[in-house]
Design an enzyme around this catalytic site. Structure first.
Site: not given
Length: 289
Positions: A10, A136
């Site tokens: 990401k 995350d």
């Protein structure tokens, strides 16, 4: 039985810290999106009650420190699973890079083991479990593009951002996220305009996305690691439309729409940076299929 799961990296299009919470975590607001740079996680069912981690990367732990191991352990304990698994991780995402590689591996393990061990959990249930492993992991369970808030575990789905190239460059250093947060002066931050970023994404406005990129951790990391600042300057000089550090760093990424400029930036950066990648944004969420 074997399953092969893709675990994409990401990037943070925005990363804002609002305040420090009573529990010691920081309240964050981040727009994150997945990119086409991914680890490959292969899960092999074991009849014996054990978890094995295999990786050829010497920086990937093969014990309880590994987030994918923690994901498997959590599922086994929570749902009384007596079977085991071998988790083979082929690392393509740089380690300790601000790209959520370990978190994405854990999320891939959660999605894959849900199927391998026939647990029947929903994506939301997997994301809730992921939040117990790392900040995350919830986002990485879903993938795609999202606004993450709380300590990162509250996920609001967003549309895919405008298509473009993402050039990433990571210097040969690691950065401690905890150390960067410790050094952060929360009272004196220049906050990114998260609402304008979300609007730019919703309107598929590439220029608006570029204009509103921001990361409050960037200044701390740049002051500690001058080679990160140098990479950022070089990427701008080579012609990236917008440049930002991802997460707590040290990876820097630049957005660009034109193939020719992507090649120029990629080739220019390879001259003085070990790990350089040119990939596309993914933007699409994972499914349980």
């Amino acid at each position: 039985m074997k399953l092969l799961i893709k675990a994409p990296a990401k990037i943070n299009l925005t990363l804002d810290v609002l305040h420090k919470r009573p529990d010691g975590y920081h309240e964050v607001e981040m727009v994150m999106t997945t990119i086409d740079l991914a680890d490959r996680v292969e899960l092999t069912l074991l009849e014996s009650d054990q978890i094995k981690i295999l990786s050829h990367n010497r920086f990937v732990p093969d014990d309880q420190r590994n987030l994918a191991y923690q994901a498997a352990q959590l599922l086994k304990e929570r749902f009384g699973v007596k079977k085991g698994v071998t988790i083979a991780i082929e690392k393509n995402i740089p380690v300790a890079a601000g790209l959520a590689g370990g978190s994405s591996d854990a999320a891939a393990a959660l999605r894959g083991l849900n199927k391998l061990w026939d647990l029947g959990l929903s994506m939301d249930e997997l994301a809730a479990l992921g939040s117990e492993i790392g900040s995350d992991v919830s986002f990485c369970v879903y993938g795609g593009t999202a606004l993450a808030s709380g300590r990162g575990e509250k996920i609001q789905e967003l549309p895919a951002p405008p298509t473009c190239w993402v050039i990433l460059a990571k210097p040969f250093i690691g950065v401690s996220t905890a150390d960067i947060y410790r050094r952060l002066d929360v009272a004196n931050l220049q906050h990114p305009d998260t609402k304008s970023m979300i609007q730019g994404i919703a309107e598929n406005d590439y220029q608006e996305v570029c204009r509103n990129m921001g990361n409050v951790l960037e200044e701390v990391t740049l002051n500690l690691h001058h080679d990160v600042a140098q990479i950022k300057d070089q990427m701008k000089r080579f012609g990236a439309d917008s440049v930002l550090m991802s997460g707590s760093g040290p990876t820097v990424f630049g957005l660009v729409q034109h193939d020719s400029r992507m090649h120029r930036i990629y080739n220019g950066l390879r001259g003085f940076c070990d790990q350089v990648f040119a990939v596309r944004l993914l933007g699409e969420r994972h499914t349980l299929d």
